[in-house]
Design an enzyme around this catalytic site. Structure first.
Site, mmCIF file in Angstrom:
data_model
loop_
_atom_site.group_PDB
_atom_site.id
_atom_site.type_symbol
_atom_site.label_atom_id
_atom_site.label_comp_id
_atom_site.label_asym_id
_atom_site.label_seq_id
_atom_site.Cartn_x
_atom_site.Cartn_y
_atom_site.Cartn_z
ATOM 1 N N HIS A 69 34.323 -23.797 -21.592
ATOM 2 C CA HIS A 69 33.112 -24.565 -21.838
ATOM 3 C C HIS A 69 32.433 -24.044 -23.093
ATOM 4 C CE1 HIS A 69 28.938 -26.177 -20.782
ATOM 5 N NE2 HIS A 69 29.714 -27.205 -21.036
ATOM 6 N N ASP A 70 32.076 -24.967 -24.009
ATOM 7 C CA ASP A 70 31.572 -24.537 -25.309
ATOM 8 C C ASP A 70 30.270 -23.747 -25.213
ATOM 9 O OD1 ASP A 70 30.079 -26.773 -24.581
ATOM 10 O OD2 ASP A 70 30.680 -27.998 -26.288
ATOM 11 N N THR A 71 29.410 -24.108 -24.267
ATOM 12 C CA THR A 71 28.160 -23.350 -24.141
ATOM 13 C C THR A 71 28.416 -21.932 -23.654
ATOM 14 O OG1 THR A 71 27.010 -25.414 -23.641
ATOM 15 C CG2 THR A 71 25.823 -23.378 -23.204
ATOM 16 N N ALA A 91 31.074 -32.833 -29.116
ATOM 17 C CA ALA A 91 31.060 -34.269 -28.860
ATOM 18 C C ALA A 91 31.032 -35.087 -30.142
ATOM 19 C CB ALA A 91 29.859 -34.628 -27.991
ATOM 20 N N SER A 129 32.226 -33.461 -33.448
ATOM 21 C CA SER A 129 33.250 -32.961 -34.364
ATOM 22 C C SER A 129 33.957 -31.759 -33.759
ATOM 23 C CB SER A 129 32.625 -32.573 -35.708
ATOM 24 O OG SER A 129 31.724 -31.486 -35.538
ATOM 25 N N GLY A 130 35.096 -31.434 -34.349
ATOM 26 C CA GLY A 130 35.857 -30.257 -33.949
ATOM 27 C C GLY A 130 36.233 -29.447 -35.163
ATOM 28 N N ARG A 131 36.643 -28.215 -34.938
ATOM 29 C CA ARG A 131 37.063 -27.367 -36.038
ATOM 30 C C ARG A 131 38.119 -26.387 -35.570
ATOM 31 N NH1 ARG A 131 31.471 -26.968 -36.418
ATOM 32 N NH2 ARG A 131 31.819 -28.491 -34.790
ATOM 33 N N GLY A 190 31.770 -30.119 -21.407
ATOM 34 C CA GLY A 190 32.104 -30.100 -19.984
ATOM 35 C C GLY A 190 32.229 -31.478 -19.374
#
Length: 538
Positions: free
Chosen positions: A279-281, A51, A53-55, A120
């Site tokens: 989902h990142d988690t 939410a 940053s991204g990489r 999510g």
């Protein structure tokens, strides 16, 4: 800044986890036979979007070694237009295209797979031609205020939980849709497809519309523990179901990356696009370096949000789990992520943002490490607050909101930056303690070890506070757990890693983990009693 903030870790010897020890813990590690074809070199490209940053990260499996390289970092911007908070989704897409180009530049054009993971609940709508119908709404937008309470007039909260296994958070997809339905938004009649953020970005790379299980499970619209939408529940709210796609398991190969994307980035044509654990988690939990020998372990995915939970074989849906507000989200390899959403490092991020704004945009002296050091020098247990207050979700001024909560609770009001951050950290550690004990009570067990994963692992002060408050051994790492989990699911999808346990053995052997032993627990017992007594007064 690391995902979710936090200072960089000090030099430390790696935690001696069962299994082979790394020879070079910062980059690669010799493993035994975890890769299906150890003589083959396989590279995977992972996009990990949080939410804040991204990489873009490249993971390489070669001769029994795992190497990771973060090639590109970028902000994931929210924008406010006419009072509505939205995601700059085309800006994020541009950064993904740039990230692919940079990864090709640094690692060549051949990758065994490409996958994206994201937060999510949020989504975009497509029309019949596949065109996006406006920016996706941001989960911190206020349009969902009061929607859960409105929903309970049609379907009681307990019934929603019993059917879906998901607790009612104001930003859940079902309440976002209900807000649109209440506003009579024409998009509900026009839309042909609902795509969550990860699948939407994946559609622009692959041309394939999809809906993956771990991300869909956050919507509060799936039947508990299944790949099937609860159409009856959704329709009882008057929400259409025609735009809900078939749900697929994590690790599904959707097809090749689009030729035009390959031409624009230099990526080899035919590169598979994989719908991993979106989902990142779910990705982060894959990278929790637990072994089959560990029993009753818990995880804390520490970032903008803190997700505290346990990995189960099936949903745990009881009156006690609902009362404790634990949810049952989908995991990898037929697992359930039984967890509690906690406000997390958002508080520290927002304090820093407010102070940077006060300084006219200057960041000098406001690095996460500097703030943590100031907190470490501040008086312990001076001010503690209840972080489950809904006003912390999206305040205009986070430091002032913390001061307000202290005033209301009769706590000394924090004045310096160090006192504010110390208040946030100690309150977080106490929140972890309370919810870990709630979870153990619901599950009828005693957690033996807590694995902290994600960007928050770099906040050494908070990690020690957590061990002290919870009176439990804490193992911190890896920091890039989400991206690493993304890569591991890709490798499982291509057959280069056998299973979830094999993936975790690779992670454990490849990571420079740090262990924290509990200290000064009586002081934390007293602080917890002080907070509980205050809650009892209310």
């Amino acid at each position: 800044a690391p995902r979710g903030g936090g200072p960089p870790p000090p030099p430390a010897a790696p935690f001696q986890h069962p299994g082979p020890n790394p020879q070079n813990p910062s980059r690669a590690v010799q493993i035994s036979d975890q890769v299906a074809n150890p003589s083959m070199s396989k590279k995977f490209l992972a996009f990990d979007l949080g939410a804040e940053s991204g990489r873009a990260l490249v993971g390489t499996l070669h001769n029994g070694k795992l190497t990771t390289d973060v090639v590109h970092r970028f902000p994931t911007r929210g924008v406010t237009i006419l009072g509505t908070r939205q995601w700059d989704i085309t800006g994020i897409h541009e950064e993904i295209i740039r990230g692919i180009s940079l990864c090709v530049r640094d690692h060549g054009p051949e990758f065994a797979g490409v996958a994206i993971d994201t937060w999510g609940v949020d989504f975009g709508f497509l029309d019949q031609s596949g065109t996006l119908l406006g920016n996706p709404g941001h989960y911190r937008d206020k349009r969902t205020d009061g929607m859960a309470e409105l929903a309970y007039k049609t379907v009681p909260e307990r019934e929603i939980y019993e059917r879906t296994g998901i607790v009612s958070l104001p930003f859940n997809t079902i309440y976002q849709l209900l807000a649109l339905q209440e506003a009579k938004a024409p998009v509900l009649q026009i839309a042909s497809d609902l795509l969550f953020i990860g699948p939407l970005l994946g559609y622009w790379l692959s041309g394939v519309k999809s809906c993956e299980y771990t991300i869909a499970s956050t919507a509060q619209m799936l039947k508990a523990g299944s790949l099937e939408w609860d159409a009856d529940l959704v329709e009882r709210f008057g929400i259409p179901t025609r735009f809900l796609s078939r749900v697929t398991p994590p690790g599904t190969v959707l097809g090749p990356v689009l030729p035009e994307v390959c031409a624009a980035t230099g990526l080899k044509e035919g590169t598979p696009f994989i719908s991993g654990a979106i989902h990142d988690t779910a990705c982060a939990v894959v990278a929790a370096p637990a072994t089959n020998a560990e029993k009753d372990w818990a995880y804390l995915s520490s970032g903008t949000w803190s997700l505290l939970g346990a990995e189960l074989d099936k949903p745990h849906i009881t009156d006690a789990s609902l009362d404790a507000f634990f949810t049952n989200e989908g995991g990898v390899s037929n697992t359930i992520r039984f967890l509690k959403n906690i406000i997390g490092l958002w508080i520290i991020q927002e304090c820093r943002r407010a102070w940077i704004a006060e300084a006219g945009g200057k960041k000098d002296g406001l690095e996460y490490g500097t703030l943590a050091a100031e907190a470490g020098r501040s008086e312990p247990f001076r001010s503690i607050v209840n972080l489950e207050d809904k006003r912390l979700l999206a305040p205009e001024d986070m430091p002032e909101m913390l001061r307000t909560l202290c005033r209301e609770a009769g706590e000394p009001v924090p004045e310096s930056r160090g006192q504010v951050i110390r208040c946030a950290m100690e309150s977080l550690a106490l929140c972890y303690r309370e919810n870990l004990r709630r979870m153990d009570g619901v599950l009828g067990r005693t957690t033996k070890r807590l694995h902290i994963i994600g960007g928050g692992t770099q906040n050494t002060l908070l990690n020690q506070m957590t061990a002290d408050a919870c009176a439990i051994e804490v193992v911190a790492g890896p920091a890039e757990a989400t991206a690493i989990g993304n890569i591991m699911v890709q490798a499982m999808a291509t057959g280069d890693v056998d299973d979830l346990d094999g993936a975790r053995r690779i992670v454990a052997a490849s990571s420079n983990l740090e262990v924290y032993h509990p200290q000064d627990t009586p002081a934390w017992d007293a602080a917890a009693k002080r907070m509980n007594n205050r809650k009892g007064d209310k």
